[in-house]
Scaffold this motif. Structure first.
Motif, PDB file in Angstrom:
ATOM      1  N   ALA A  46       3.998  -6.333  12.601  1.00 44.50           N
ATOM      2  CA  ALA A  46       4.513  -6.985  11.389  1.00 44.50           C
ATOM      3  C   ALA A  46       3.465  -6.931  10.274  1.00 44.50           C
ATOM      4  N   GLY A  47       2.221  -7.209  10.619  1.00 47.37           N
ATOM      5  CA  GLY A  47       1.148  -7.134   9.619  1.00 47.37           C
ATOM      6  C   GLY A  47       0.942  -5.724   9.103  1.00 47.37           C
ATOM      7  N   ALA A  48       0.992  -4.757  10.014  1.00 48.00           N
ATOM      8  CA  ALA A  48       0.822  -3.359   9.611  1.00 48.00           C
ATOM      9  C   ALA A  48       1.984  -2.912   8.722  1.00 48.00           C
ATOM     10  N   GLY A  49       3.184  -3.373   9.032  1.00 45.64           N
ATOM     11  CA  GLY A  49       4.345  -3.030   8.203  1.00 45.64           C
ATOM     12  C   GLY A  49       4.218  -3.587   6.803  1.00 45.64           C
ATOM     13  N   ALA A  50       3.766  -4.842   6.721  1.00 47.40           N
ATOM     14  CA  ALA A  50       3.574  -5.453   5.403  1.00 47.40           C
ATOM     15  C   ALA A  50       2.496  -4.718   4.616  1.00 47.40           C
ATOM     16  N   GLY A  51       1.429  -4.349   5.293  1.00 53.74           N
ATOM     17  CA  GLY A  51       0.358  -3.600   4.634  1.00 53.74           C
ATOM     18  C   GLY A  51       0.842  -2.239   4.153  1.00 53.74           C
ATOM     19  N   LEU A  52       1.649  -1.598   4.962  1.00 52.85           N
ATOM     20  CA  LEU A  52       2.194  -0.293   4.588  1.00 52.85           C
ATOM     21  C   LEU A  52       3.105  -0.401   3.367  1.00 52.85           C
ATOM     22  N   VAL A  53       3.908  -1.436   3.319  1.00 50.50           N
ATOM     23  CA  VAL A  53       4.776  -1.659   2.159  1.00 50.50           C
ATOM     24  C   VAL A  53       3.932  -1.881   0.909  1.00 50.50           C
ATOM     25  N   TYR A  54       2.876  -2.667   1.033  1.00 48.34           N
ATOM     26  CA  TYR A  54       1.996  -2.927  -0.113  1.00 48.34           C
ATOM     27  C   TYR A  54       1.351  -1.635  -0.616  1.00 48.34           C
ATOM     28  N   VAL A  55       0.843  -0.836   0.302  1.00 51.65           N
ATOM     29  CA  VAL A  55       0.193   0.428  -0.084  1.00 51.65           C
ATOM     30  C   VAL A  55       1.206   1.370  -0.741  1.00 51.65           C
ATOM     31  N   ALA A  56       2.408   1.447  -0.182  1.00 46.76           N
ATOM     32  CA  ALA A  56       3.437   2.327  -0.740  1.00 46.76           C
ATOM     33  C   ALA A  56       3.824   1.883  -2.150  1.00 46.76           C
ATOM     34  N   LYS A  57       3.991   0.577  -2.340  1.00 50.51           N
ATOM     35  CA  LYS A  57       4.365   0.058  -3.650  1.00 50.51           C
ATOM     36  C   LYS A  57       3.262   0.305  -4.671  1.00 50.51           C
ATOM     37  N   ASP A  58       2.014   0.094  -4.277  1.00 56.88           N
ATOM     38  CA  ASP A  58       0.885   0.309  -5.176  1.00 56.88           C
ATOM     39  C   ASP A  58       0.746   1.789  -5.538  1.00 56.88           C
ATOM     40  N   THR A  59       0.937   2.661  -4.561  1.00 56.77           N
ATOM     41  CA  THR A  59       0.875   4.094  -4.807  1.00 56.77           C
ATOM     42  C   THR A  59       1.976   4.526  -5.767  1.00 56.77           C
TER      43      THR A  59
END
Length: 120
Positions: A46-59
């Motif tokens: 769950a934490g990794a998924g949230a982090g991935l979403v954040y990175v994707a949105k920022d990119t």
């Protein structure tokens, strides 16, 4: 007749096989750990998924901003035609001054850009 064996190719294939074996071993260990600790696995995922979403949105945001900046620098609006001219590259200060000076003399933007070889 025997075939020649290239030492570099042989060395590379051995390293490639070792890397493949190492990867499969780590993958098996991770699967075993995940099956033994399902609650912790769910929390980590769950934490990794949230982090991935954040990175994707920022990119996505940074890519969109860079594209808008590039478009702002390489597109020139001609109010008389209501048209955006696409330029090969951003204009330098001296080119921008020359364009404005020639436009004030009554020359259309399209002709100015074409004569200066700035159009794409």
């Amino acid at each position: 007749m025997s075939e020649k064996i290239n030492f570099k190719d042989l060395k590379w294939s051995i390293k490639q096989q070792q890397l493949k074996n190492w990867w499969n071993e780590k993958k098996r260990e991770a699967e075993d750990w995940a099956s033994k600790n399902p609650e912790l696995t769910a929390t980590i995922l769950a934490g990794a998924g949230a982090g991935l979403v954040y990175v994707a949105k920022d990119t996505y945001k940074s890519h969109k901003k860079a594209k808008e900046e590039k478009d702002r620098l390489t597109k020139a609006y001609d109010p008389s035609l209501g048209y955006y001219w696409t330029l090969k590259r951003p204009l330098t200060s001296s080119e921008l001054l020359r364009v404005e000076q020639r436009h004030k003399q009554g020359e259309p933007y399209g002709e100015i850009y074409r004569s200066m070889n700035l159009l794409k």
